[in-house]
Design a protein around this motif. Structure first.
Motif, PDB file in Angstrom:
ATOM      1  N   PRO A  31       0.791  -1.234   0.000  1.00  0.00           N
ATOM      2  CA  PRO A  31       0.000   0.000   0.000  1.00  0.00           C
ATOM      3  C   PRO A  31       0.822   1.283   0.000  1.00  0.00           C
ATOM      4  CG  PRO A  31      -0.326  -1.220   2.068  1.00  0.00           C
ATOM      5  CD  PRO A  31       0.560  -2.042   1.192  1.00  0.00           C
ATOM      6  N   GLU A  32       1.972   1.289   0.698  1.00  0.00           N
ATOM      7  CA  GLU A  32       2.754   2.529   0.745  1.00  0.00           C
ATOM      8  C   GLU A  32       3.271   2.941  -0.617  1.00  0.00           C
ATOM      9  OE1 GLU A  32       4.596  -0.825   2.199  1.00  0.00           O
ATOM     10  OE2 GLU A  32       2.955  -0.131   3.404  1.00  0.00           O
ATOM     11  N   ARG A  33       3.436   1.996  -1.507  1.00  0.00           N
ATOM     12  CA  ARG A  33       3.956   2.315  -2.845  1.00  0.00           C
ATOM     13  C   ARG A  33       2.911   2.086  -3.939  1.00  0.00           C
ATOM     14  NH1 ARG A  33       9.217  -0.645  -3.839  1.00  0.00           N
ATOM     15  NH2 ARG A  33       9.263   0.724  -5.631  1.00  0.00           N
ATOM     16  N   GLN A  34       1.712   1.660  -3.548  1.00  0.00           N
ATOM     17  CA  GLN A  34       0.633   1.358  -4.496  1.00  0.00           C
ATOM     18  C   GLN A  34       1.087   0.366  -5.575  1.00  0.00           C
ATOM     19  OE1 GLN A  34      -2.858   2.375  -4.651  1.00  0.00           O
ATOM     20  NE2 GLN A  34      -2.178   2.343  -2.531  1.00  0.00           N
ATOM     21  N   LEU A  35       1.762  -0.704  -5.101  1.00  0.00           N
ATOM     22  CA  LEU A  35       2.240  -1.759  -5.982  1.00  0.00           C
ATOM     23  C   LEU A  35       1.521  -3.061  -5.668  1.00  0.00           C
ATOM     24  CD1 LEU A  35       6.114  -1.211  -5.832  1.00  0.00           C
ATOM     25  CD2 LEU A  35       4.589  -0.637  -7.715  1.00  0.00           C
ATOM     26  N   GLY A  36       1.441  -3.887  -6.680  1.00  0.00           N
ATOM     27  CA  GLY A  36       0.921  -5.229  -6.487  1.00  0.00           C
ATOM     28  C   GLY A  36       2.010  -6.238  -6.797  1.00  0.00           C
ATOM     29  N   TRP A  37       2.175  -7.184  -5.875  1.00  0.00           N
ATOM     30  CA  TRP A  37       3.074  -8.313  -6.118  1.00  0.00           C
ATOM     31  C   TRP A  37       2.185  -9.362  -6.759  1.00  0.00           C
ATOM     32  CZ3 TRP A  37       4.889 -11.825  -1.520  1.00  0.00           C
ATOM     33  CH2 TRP A  37       5.542 -12.942  -2.026  1.00  0.00           C
ATOM     34  N   VAL A  38       2.463  -9.716  -8.009  1.00  0.00           N
ATOM     35  CA  VAL A  38       1.618 -10.644  -8.753  1.00  0.00           C
ATOM     36  C   VAL A  38       2.421 -11.817  -9.278  1.00  0.00           C
ATOM     37  CG1 VAL A  38      -0.062  -8.870  -9.426  1.00  0.00           C
ATOM     38  CG2 VAL A  38       1.844  -9.397 -10.941  1.00  0.00           C
TER      39      VAL A  38
END
Length: 138
Positions: A31-38
């Protein structure tokens, strides 16, 4: 509403660039970087608007579908993802299993197919990055 509240781990999402989609399972949200680990599942090339009408049993669609399940995970901006519908994902996953069965007997060919699929994924990510550099700068 932010993307991090819309998406949940274990959900199937996709990235789209031009006429190519990468379907992936969301593992974790940063959430802090608005990234998704996919974890990428499949790369589908071609007429995506007609994806639910494609006959995945036909051999000529093998060139449009690439299995990414044995590859590396990705970290990508959540803003680029869209939710995949079950009616899209289930036929793709079924097709991956259908195509996989005859190839398991031929180890060298299977290795070359996986290598080609991952090269296509690398090109897809590079093209996506070049198209949306502002999203990747954060």
């Amino acid at each position: 509403m932010s993307a991090s509240t819309e998406f949940q781990p274990n959900q199937i999402l996709y990235l789209q660039h031009q006429t190519t989609r990468v379907y992936a399972e969301l593992i974790q949200i940063v959430p802090e970087r608005q990234l998704g680990w996919v974890r990428p599942l499949a790369l589908v090339e071609g007429a995506l608007v007609e994806i639910d009408r494609l006959d995945w049993q036909q051999a000529d669609f093998r060139s449009h579908l690439h299995d990414l399940r044995q590859g590396s995970d990705l970290l990508c901006p959540l803003s680029l993802f869209q939710m995949a519908l079950d009616v899209e994902v289930v036929p793709v996953l079924m097709a991956l299993e259908t195509f996989k069965q005859p190839l398991e007997e031929i180890a060298d060919l299977t290795s070359k197919i996986h290598q080609t699929a991952h090269q296509r994924l690398q090109k897809f990510v590079r093209d996506l990055w070049q198209t949306h550099p502002q999203v990747f700068q954060n």
